[in-house]
Design a protein around this motif. Structure first.
Motif, mmCIF file in Angstrom:
data_model
loop_
_atom_site.group_PDB
_atom_site.id
_atom_site.type_symbol
_atom_site.label_atom_id
_atom_site.label_comp_id
_atom_site.label_asym_id
_atom_site.label_seq_id
_atom_site.Cartn_x
_atom_site.Cartn_y
_atom_site.Cartn_z
ATOM 1 N N THR A 1 73.398 21.887 46.761
ATOM 2 C CA THR A 1 73.683 22.686 45.560
ATOM 3 C C THR A 1 72.601 23.762 45.472
ATOM 4 N N VAL B 1 75.427 12.293 28.626
ATOM 5 C CA VAL B 1 75.997 12.434 29.962
ATOM 6 C C VAL B 1 76.473 11.059 30.415
ATOM 7 N N THR C 1 74.557 23.639 26.148
ATOM 8 C CA THR C 1 74.681 23.415 27.588
ATOM 9 C C THR C 1 73.435 23.931 28.271
ATOM 10 N N SER D 1 67.869 14.165 30.267
ATOM 11 C CA SER D 1 68.854 14.636 31.244
ATOM 12 C C SER D 1 69.451 13.439 31.967
ATOM 13 N N TRP E 1 72.151 11.323 39.335
ATOM 14 C CA TRP E 1 72.556 12.563 40.021
ATOM 15 C C TRP E 1 72.415 12.385 41.520
ATOM 16 N N ASP F 1 71.960 25.194 32.236
ATOM 17 C CA ASP F 1 72.277 25.523 33.621
ATOM 18 C C ASP F 1 71.341 24.756 34.549
ATOM 19 N N TYR F 2 71.851 23.715 35.183
ATOM 20 C CA TYR F 2 71.081 22.915 36.135
ATOM 21 C C TYR F 2 71.277 23.399 37.567
ATOM 22 N N GLY G 1 73.831 23.516 39.377
ATOM 23 C CA GLY G 1 74.731 22.657 40.128
ATOM 24 C C GLY G 1 74.247 21.239 40.339
ATOM 25 N N THR H 1 75.611 18.329 35.165
ATOM 26 C CA THR H 1 76.229 18.984 34.017
ATOM 27 C C THR H 1 75.697 18.313 32.761
#
Length: 422
Positions: A303, A382, A361, A162, A296, A363-364, A366, A369
């Motif tokens: 979020t 990423v 994809t 990630s 991040w 779903d984190y 928010g 991505t």
């Protein structure tokens, strides 16, 4: 002999009839998946999926990050169980936790101890440590979430990475420096192995692409080992140092270089920072010369995912630490893969790996991505980074000065092989 064989056979039957405590298949046909409930199960009627954790928990250079990473993952999966589990199973990440002491040899040993007892690895901390077992993971289809960002993971099907890899993070750091402090020379000061080598490769590519002078200094972990790196910085006076080391080494390098007259800019990759540095003797130098890149936004960000993390951790965790943030973020892809494998009614290693390769994809909530594990490395990577600066008033002692962005160098980079090999 016949009588002895009969006794042995009876003993085997008796043992197999006893309750399991080893995280074995429990009649499901998959290691780490049992029909029996997890220890201290939230849902007593659910079966149990055991996930392993191999982290730097006591004496290694990243224990200040690894301990909160591990705690956040424990709470992440507790939240999953509280929400009903996955496909009729609760998730256990507490039974098979092992300390790698940031040693590839120790990592290999404890990996072998637990690999037959878990379906997957919830955390494998470190680039060189994980690299020591990646061949076995590939052979045995052991899916794992890495606590590291080497670009090698973008080429491994069994790894659920990630965030931007170190090399892309460093490209973005150089591009941000070009935009702000306009360096003419760049030096990469870094630990050996994939961790430091990957970041240095990105810094080199960005420097050369932008026609800046580049130099490279490899430095081993350990505060007592930083003299050569400090001497190189003070002597050569690069405008920008991309620093990839442990937090305590960062304090020594930045503090001593500043004390000896260096006035350039440091940008450290994600694991180089720890909030405790703000209270160290190096704090004035860090506040004056140091920025922090990261994949991040930090702990305090607004979020849904950050809020869920803070709610799950509660108030008893002490000071906020972005080890918590990393551990929480890293868990989302494995949750997505387990959910897909359960929906496919194939909670085996084959089924989990197939599910991983189907994800386009994740779903984190928010926090990030990405999560495309179905494409190639270039399309799946990423490429966003954030930049922060030391700040006493920020919960993690880092205040964001540049939110998620992709610089022109990283935007155009084709990830055809791991950066440190390119």
């Amino acid at each position: 002999m016949k009588r002895s064989m009969a006794i042995l056979a009876a003993s085997v039957l008796l043992l197999s009839a006893c309750g399991r405590d080893d995280g074995g298949d429990g009649g499901t046909g998959a290691p780490g998946v049992t029909k029996e409930a997890c220890p201290n199960a939230v849902n007593k009627d659910n079966g149990c999926i055991y996930l392993g954790t191999i982290s730097d928990l006591t004496v290694g250079p990243f224990k200040a990050l690894a301990v909160p990473i591990t705690k956040a993952q424990e709470m992440f999966w507790k939240r999953v169980n509280t929400q009903g589990g996955i496909g009729g199973y609760d998730i256990d990440v507490t039974k098979y936790v092992r300390d790698n002491k940031y040693s590839p040899e120790t990592h290999t040993q404890v990996y072998q101890e637990i690999k037959g007892k878990v379906l997957a690895i919830a955390q494998t901390l470190g680039s060189p440590t994980t690299a020591a077992v990646i061949d076995d993971m590939r052979t045995n289809k052991v899916v794992a979430t890495p606590a590291s960002w080497t670009s090698l993971w973008n080429f491994e099907d069994v790894i659920l990475e990630s965030g931007a890899p170190y090399c892309i993070e460093s490209m973005n750091a150089v591009d941000y420096a070009i935009e702000t402090v306009k360096p003419k020379s760049v030096m990469a000061v870094h630990n050996p192995g994939d961790y430091g080598g990957d970041a240095a490769a990105g810094a080199k590519y960005a420097a050369e692409t932008n026609k800046l002078t580049f130099s490279d200094v490899e430095t081993p972990p350990g505060q007592e080992n930083q003299g050569r790196a400090i001497e190189a910085i003070v002597k050569n006076k690069p405008d920008l140092v991309i620093l990839t080391a442990g937090p305590t080494d960062t304090a020594v390098i930045v503090g001593e270089a500043a004390a000896r007259g260096y006035k350039g800019r440091f940008i450290g990759t994600g694991p180089t920072w720890n909030p405790g540095l703000i209270a160290s003797p190096a704090a004035p130098a860090l506040k004056g010369l140091y920025w922090q890149s990261a994949p991040w936004m930090p702990f305090q960000t607004d979020t849904p995912g950050h809020k869920a993390m803070r709610d799950a951790l509660g108030t008893g965790i002490g000071a906020p630490n972005d080890g918590y943030t990393a551990g929480w973020v890293w868990s989302y892809p494995l949750k997505a893969a387990l959910t897909k494998a359960a929906a496919d009614k194939d909670l085996t290693r084959d089924g989990l790996l197939k599910a991983v390769k189907s994800l386009t994809t994740v779903d984190y909530e928010g926090m990030l991505t990405g999560g495309n594990y179905a494409g190639d490395a270039t399309t799946g990577a990423v490429r966003t980074t954030v930049i922060g600066a030391p700040d006493d008033t920020a919960p993690t002692k880092i205040k964001i000065i540049k939110e998620a962005f992709t610089g022109p160098t990283a935007k155009g980079y084709a990830l055809s092989k791991p950066c440190f090999q390119a």
